[in-house]
Design a protein around this motif. Structure first.
Motif, short mmCIF file in Angstrom:
data_model
loop_
_atom_site.label_atom_id
_atom_site.label_comp_id
_atom_site.label_asym_id
_atom_site.label_seq_id
_atom_site.Cartn_x
_atom_site.Cartn_y
_atom_site.Cartn_z
N PHE A 1 0.80 -1.21 0.00
CA PHE A 1 0.00 0.00 0.00
C PHE A 1 0.83 1.27 0.00
N ASN B 1 0.27 4.46 -2.82
CA ASN B 1 0.42 5.89 -2.65
C ASN B 1 1.46 6.46 -3.59
N PRO C 1 6.23 12.86 -0.16
CA PRO C 1 5.51 12.20 0.91
C PRO C 1 4.12 12.80 1.12
N VAL C 2 3.19 11.95 1.55
CA VAL C 2 1.80 12.38 1.73
C VAL C 2 1.71 13.56 2.70
N SER C 3 2.46 13.49 3.81
CA SER C 3 2.32 14.55 4.80
C SER C 3 2.78 15.90 4.23
N TRP D 1 5.98 15.96 13.60
CA TRP D 1 5.29 15.02 12.72
C TRP D 1 4.49 15.76 11.67
N LEU D 2 4.24 17.05 11.94
CA LEU D 2 3.53 17.86 10.94
C LEU D 2 4.45 18.95 10.44
N VAL E 1 10.73 19.65 3.19
CA VAL E 1 11.88 20.22 2.51
C VAL E 1 11.47 21.02 1.28
N GLU F 1 12.36 21.27 -1.77
CA GLU F 1 12.17 20.63 -3.07
C GLU F 1 10.72 20.16 -3.23
N TYR F 2 10.19 19.53 -2.16
CA TYR F 2 8.80 19.06 -2.19
C TYR F 2 7.84 20.24 -2.24
N LEU G 1 -7.64 15.78 -0.05
CA LEU G 1 -6.66 15.43 0.98
C LEU G 1 -7.17 14.30 1.87
N GLN H 1 -5.15 10.78 2.13
CA GLN H 1 -4.60 10.22 3.36
C GLN H 1 -5.17 8.85 3.71
N ASP I 1 -5.56 4.99 3.30
CA ASP I 1 -4.76 3.92 2.72
C ASP I 1 -5.49 2.59 2.64
#
Lengths: 747, 572
Positions: A40, A44, A143-145, A611-612, A616, A618-619, A717, A721, A723
């Motif tokens: 999974f 994503n 990444p999803v976050s 965690w939130l 970076v 680039e993303y 969103l 999120q 999965d």
């Protein structure tokens, strides 16, 4: 071309894509519980099925974007019945959405519709655009976050940024009044254009083609964009002269108007000029027909001929309508009537609960108007009773439930085990039902009630008996109508007739047959329109006439959309400049955001949770580009739909060109406002009135627009999120024994 | 004729934990919990697959309610987690992940279950003693004289569930509201046995979160109220409103017997006689000067009409959930039968008004001095609203638990890693007498302790869902997160910024190391330290009582599951 959607949908495109994704056996995604962890993550990273479903469902609605909408036929293959639709809500309603993502989409659209009645097409489109943009991000291993935090913060920032474009209603009114077009110069031209286009044989032919052989393939969409636009433009153009010209040439909603012979339209417009105003809105102080004081015959509310004397809100309604002409004239009447009353009440808002609609099939659309009081359809027998009522002040009764013998108020549990014993059978006595009927009739007669408005259904026998006794019983009637009548007549709604006491009945109601503006007799077959009125009642009925049965729902939707747009503009107290100005500023703001360095998490008051944390750099730029691509595609599709650009690619280049100019000039908001002031945001005009150059601006609702954005992004969103799907209930066992069970895991 | 079937013999399964299906299900369950954990956790769509409503959630309570687990071994696990959630609301996923992880880790050890159980009990007491001691380095005390720590607690709960779809402003707004609502429920005048009041959540779906608000008193939704009409309510001499509260139905149908049959003579109407009785009650109410009648169920329209004509306001369909707070707020006794109305039942109210929220109308009952309040909770979509409601209830519960025990634990994985390094340090320095008392060897003890620590650390590791690295430091034993996509660095201090709970910054060299699941971690020298600076705002905090209970439940459940040697299934 659009994907073909089937109804009912055995395998809709969304599901098909989903399955093709699953068929490669890389992703056993739809699981009873949840797939292998590596698998999974793979979902994503490569293809998130929920997002794919969203974007493929949303792609069906792109023709509804912008002021030039293309209609669609929804065809039910099992019954061969088709429905004509022209909005995202009706589209979503017609689709079979059993997938979880589809259901969430439906829920989101319904909520937007319930509150705003506008912005649903924008919402649907952005859901699609953003989901595909997010899928692209996932494919680049963002990444999803990071997607979640950058996108939601980016949207917030954009919503704050565009606040500087908001224009207060007060300023809008001033602006609209000052930029009013010179009536005389336009009158002829507009008239000419109007007649031309209406009489244009090509147009007529075209429409006939359109209705006789539409491209119906399961669900077809009439998306002949190039031609379509010319056609629409021709029809819409007479409205440019709004105000003076509007009273000359009927604004016709769209192509169906050409079904009416051109001469008819012109005839009706001439009549209209003579008819002038009702006593309520007479700008001359007296109207031609106001001879009889306080009569109720001129109930047709007419917009004033001169825009200067008509309310400024009429202009605002026009500017908010985006070329949806059906309602504008009606809206103008409603606004004037309510404003007149508001002066006494001291509130400047548009009261939606005091407006109802009544659709009349069989009259040309030009007969649509606003009538004071309540207009509804009754049987010919009842119409006879009304003729008898002529000019009489009626006693009115309001019933807050059904008018049937079996009806009991909500929450009353019918006794199951009560047995009635008849000791002395009386053979002469009629059946039980008859005694109830005669009792009810006795009550009505003894209180001398002439008119009963019932919220629920009415017993057929009682209806007939009442009609025979010259008592008019009408139901079902909306609650707001009951309230309005209760307020002015002093009638108290009752649930049972047995509750009746002298204080319950109200007096002062008038009933008469509804007549079209030219006094044209109404022959609509089974049913006759009647109007019930009380002096001083706040209630207005928008009578929507059409000769095309499949347009009834459409016109009603369009009317409510226009009304809600005006209502929300007044409620917000401000509007956005239309024509893509807001989206363009968002795009330029995203460029600014992209260039901003990533804030170090240590600085300032921040959320504690790493965690939130901010991702970076680039993303960040990748995700912001994804956010921007939603609006960019929105603008280019609107331009395409309006035939402002031959292809989406060229439209996109045009948007980029303007974006560059806006950014280069240093202050994008000032640049965009200046463009808007000149009526030329994205080049070549952007409104339906663009052909007539300056002067006619379009505005958008503030809350409806930003809420549509937020809801669209929230949905994307939320699905992003997710999965795993967990399927519970009997379907689980079905899946366990089905061939696809290998795609699922069972606990 | 009925056919008798011979009873099937019960199914006898020995060593259930060694069975493949059970192991796979356990792994699956653990994966569901782990993937849902934390503020970046992944969501699950729960639905019936045929068009029923879709619940998008990452909350243990919602997940467990919908999961139907077939294996009895796992049902033990889910039942005890559910039980924990019903008592504490918070830390459900923590408990579930820890429990799964403990079972997985201990099962692979080559130590007899009874020994494992003895050792884990010892470990548990080490943990709880440490957590309860003043020296504990991973807890902060909650000061009720300022709101900062309370705000942190509530905010941590609100941000831990992404399906609420809140942005930062909305989180701050709701944090304030939840805290305000909680403070409303604290009685102003404390007597010997103070009881917290109640906050009732009023649903308004489809609206902006920012439209949410808190009001003192109660709101009852009424569709029939006409706006614009002034409320004329009869008042008593002291300008209070006398209120009568009915929990009996007043819809006029109570003559219908539960069982048996009533025979009536033709022409007699039970409905009429019942209505007459209701009208008599109405007369009594009017006579007693009652200004407001609230009924849990439905009031007969004729009675409503009568009351209205006599200037008595009638509100029906208040619902069962409102009855207790209503009765408490007004001091009235709910009337259970229309025949038992007595003047002693009445309560009083300061004022009544009409509130309009979105498209709904409410009667707002305003008391003089109250511990009852209403939280009007809005969210844009149904599925996000449901999640938000559960989260707000959890936050409210967390505040109540914290009031009993004014402590909080550092969140964001820091408590778990800190506790793990404490246990690692402690277990390496135990005296031999301890092992003798437990009847195990030191190696056995070390193995079990390591499994326990790895389980704790795996909870912290579950917070990470997007790649990147999880670190722990050798000084405080806190948990640190390095996002993915950064260029590889030689020194961790170049990339870390703040620890999971936010209490430590990257100010000194804390000798970070990667938190790995498998290898035995090096034991730190000495007890993990308590952070020197105690910042109080913008921390991630967890409920102390809930986490302690979760730790205990997880360990005891794991022990129970490990100890299962037979499952006997009745097949009839």
């Amino acid at each position: 071309m659009f994907p073909l959607l089937a109804w009912p949908v055995p395998s809709q495109p969304a599901a098909a894509t989903a399955r093709s994704g699953g068929a490669q056996r890389a992703v056993p995604r739809r699981t009873r519980c949840c797939p292998l962890p590596m698998a999974f993550r793979d979902v994503n990273a490569r293809r998130h099925i929920g997002l794919q479903q969203l974007s493929s469902l949303a792609s069906a609605g792109r023709a509804f974007l912008g002021p030039m909408k293309s209609h669609k036929f929804i065809v039910d293959e099992s019954t061969n019945q088709s429905t004509l639709i022209c909005s995202a809500v009706r589209l979503i309603e017609s689709l079979d959405l059993t997938s979880a993502a589809g259901q969430l989409l439906n829920e989101t659209i319904q909520v937007q519709n319930k509150e705003f009645k506008t912005g649903m097409s924008t919402l649907l489109f952005l859901v699609g655009a953003w989901s595909s943009a997010v899928v692209e991000c996932l494919q680049q291993n963002v990444p999803v976050s990071a997607i979640v935090s950058v996108m939601s913060e980016g949207l917030n920032s954009c919503c704050e940024r565009v606040q500087c474009l908001q224009i207060s209603i007060h300023d809008v009114k001033k602006e609209l009044c000052s930029s009013r077009v010179r009536p005389n110069a336009f009158e002829c031209k507009a008239c000419q254009v109007g007649c031309d286009s209406l009489l244009n044989p090509r147009g007529l032919l075209y429409f006939q083609k359109c209705i006789s052989e539409p491209e119906v393939i399961s669900i077809s969409c009439c998306s002949h964009q190039g031609d379509d636009c010319h056609f629409n433009k021709g029809l819409v153009s007479p409205l440019v002269g709004f105000g003076s010209a509007a009273s000359l040439v009927k604004p016709e909603g769209d192509r169906s108007s050409s079904v009416i012979p051109g001469s008819d339209v012109i005839a009706s417009s001439c009549i209209k000029q003579k008819l002038t105003h009702s006593r309520h809105f007479s700008t001359l102080g007296k109207s031609h027909f106001s001879g009889q004081q306080g009569n109720f015959q001129e109930y047709l509310l007419k917009p004033s001929a001169d825009p200067c004397e008509c309310s400024d809100l009429g202009h605002l309604a026009m500017a908010l309508s985006h070329g949806n002409q059906t309602g504008v004239k009606l809206l103008q009447s409603i606004v004037e009537y309510q404003q007149e009353r508001a002066e006494c009440r001291g509130s400047s808002q548009l009261n939606i609960t005091e407006v109802v609609t009544c659709s009349l099939l069989g009259l040309p659309e030009s007969y649509s108007c606003v009538s004071q009081g309540f207009v509804t359809l009754v049987s010919p027998e009842q119409a006879k009773v009304i003729k008898h009522f002529k000019d009489k002040s009626l006693w009115i009764l309001l019933v807050d439930g059904d008018l049937t013998e079996q009806y009991r108020h909500l929450g009353f549990n019918r006794p199951h085990n009560v047995r009635t014993i008849l000791e002395h059978p009386n053979l002469e006595g009629g059946r039980a039902g008859d005694t109830w009927l005669s009792r009810m009739l006795d009550i009505l007669v003894s209180f001398e009630v002439n008119l009963v408005l019932v919220k629920g259904s009415v017993c057929k026998n009682l209806l007939d008996r009442c009609t025979a006794s010259r008592i008019l019983v009408i139901g079902p009637v909306p609650r707001d109508v009951l309230c309005a009548f209760g307020e002015v007549t002093g009638a108290q709604p009752v649930t049972y007739l047995s509750q009746l006491n002298p204080s319950c009945a109200g007096n002062g109601a008038q009933a008469e047959l509804w007549e079209a503006s030219d006094g044209r007799a109404m022959d609509l077959g089974e049913l006759v329109p009647v109007r019930i009125d009380v002096r001083g009642i706040p209630l207005l009925t928008a009578v929507l006439t059409t000769a095309v049965a499949s347009k009834v729902q459409l016109l009603e939707d369009q009317f409510w959309t226009s009304l809600y747009r005006l209502h929300h503009a007044l409620k917000d107290g401000k509007v956005f400049p239309g024509g893509g100005a807001v989206e363009l500023l968002c795009l330029s703001h995203i460029q600014v955001l992209t260039e901003q360095p990533v804030r170090p998490a240590k600085a300032g008051k921040e959320f504690p949770s790493p965690w939130l944390a901010t991702p970076v750099a680039e993303y960040k730029s990748l995700v912001l580009q994804a956010l921007a691509s939603g609006w960019k595609r929105y603008l280019s599709v609107v331009m395409c739909n309006m035939a402002k650009a031959p292809s989406e690619l060229e439209a996109r280049a045009l948007v980029d060109h303007h974006l560059k100019k806006a950014v280069d000039c240093g202050s994008p908001s000032a640049y965009i406002l200046e463009l808007f002031r000149r009526g030329d945001v994205l080049g070549g005009g952007f409104g339906p009135f663009a052909d007539h150059g300056e002067g006619l601006k379009v505005y958008d609702n503030v809350a409806a627009k930003t809420e549509a954005w937020r809801r669209a992004l929230d949905l994307v969103l939320l699905v992003l999120q997710t999965d795993a799907e967990i399927i519970t209930g009997p379907k689980r066992n079905e899946l366990l024994n089905s061939p696809v069970s290998s795609e699922f895991m069972f606990l | 004729m009925s056919r008798l079937e011979a009873k099937k013999p019960p199914l006898f399964i020995s060593e259930p934990l060694t069975k493949d299906t059970v192991c796979q299900s356990l792994l699956l369950l653990s994966r569901i919990f782990k993937s849902s954990y934390g503020p970046a956790g992944r969501l699950k769509q729960l639905h019936n697959g045929v068009g029923g409503c879709v619940c998008t959630t990452s909350q243990s309570s919602a997940l467990l309610r919908h999961l139907s687990v077939s294996s009895p071994v796992l049902r033990v696990l889910t039942a005890s987690v559910q039980n924990h959630v019903s008592r504490c609301s918070d830390c459900g996923l923590f408990t579930a992940i820890l429990c799964c992880s403990l079972i997985e880790n201990f099962r692979s050890l080559n130590v007899a279950p009874c020994t494992v159980i003895k050792i884990t009990k010892n470990l548990l007491s080490l943990c709880t003693d440490y957590l309860k001691s003043e020296a504990c380095g991973c807890r902060v005390s909650v000061d009720f004289s300022s709101v900062e720590t309370l705000v942190c607690l509530v905010r941590s709960v609100l941000t831990s569930k992404p399906a609420c779809m809140l942005n930062k402003t909305e989180v701050e707004h709701l944090t304030t509201l939840v805290l305000k609502a909680f403070l409303f429920t604290v009685p102003c005048h404390v007597e010997t046995n103070a009881v917290l009041g109640k906050c009732v959540i009023i649903p308004v779906k489809g609206r902006r979160v920012m439209d949410s608000t808190v009001l003192p008193g109660l709101l009852i939704e009424t569709p029939e109220i006409q706006l614009g009409k002034p409320l004329a309510v009869k008042r008593t001499g002291s300008s209070m409103i006398k209120i009568a509260l009915f929990c009996a139905s007043m819809s006029g149908d109570s003559f219908s017997p539960e069982e048996g049959t009533i025979a009536v003579r033709h022409g007699t109407s039970l409905e009429m006689s019942e209505l007459n009785q209701l009208l008599n009650v109405g007369k009594q109410l009017v006579h007693d000067g009652v200004g407001l009648v609230v009924c849990q169920k439905v009031i007969h329209p004729a009675l409503k009409q009568y009351l209205k004509e006599n200037h008595v306001m009638a509100v029906d369909r208040a619902g069962l959930s409102l009855m207790e707070p209503l009765s408490r707020m007004t001091g009235s006794k709910p009337v259970a039968s229309i025949h038992s109305l007595s003047p002693g039942c009445y309560g009083s109210l300061k004022d009544v008004s009409i509130e309009r929220v979105a498209s709904k109308h409410f009667v707002h009952l305003i008391p003089g001095d109250t511990v009852i309040c209403s939280l009007i909770l809005c969210n844009r979509s149904e599925t996000a609203w449901d999640e938000l409601k559960r989260v707000c209830e959890t936050a409210e519960h967390v505040l109540q638990l914290t009031m009993k025990e004014p402590l909080a634990l550092l969140g964001g994985g820091c408590t778990e890693t800190h506790l793990a390094s404490y246990i690692r340090y402690k277990s390496s320095s135990l005296s031999t007498s301890t092992f003798q008392d437990l009847g195990c060897s030191q190696t056995q003890y070390q193995l079990v302790a390591d499994g326990f620590c790895r389980s704790l650390e795996s909870v912290a590791r579950s917070l990470n869902h997007d790649g990147g690295e999880i670190l722990t430091d050798m000084v405080y034993g806190h948990c640190w997160f390095v996002p993915s996509g950064l260029p590889s660095v030689s020194n961790w201090s170049d990339v870390v910024s703040k620890c999971g709970c936010g209490i430590n910054g990257n100010t000194e060299d804390l000798s970070w190391r990667i938190l790995e699941g498998q290898s035995c971690s090096p034991v730190i020298q000495g007890c993990p330290k308590e952070p020197s600076v105690k910042v109080t705002d913008f921390l991630t905090l967890d409920c102390f009582a809930a986490k302690c209970s979760g730790l205990q439940v997880a360990l005891e459940t794991a022990n129970l599951v490990l100890d299962l040697s037979y499952v006997i299934e009745d097949q009839n």
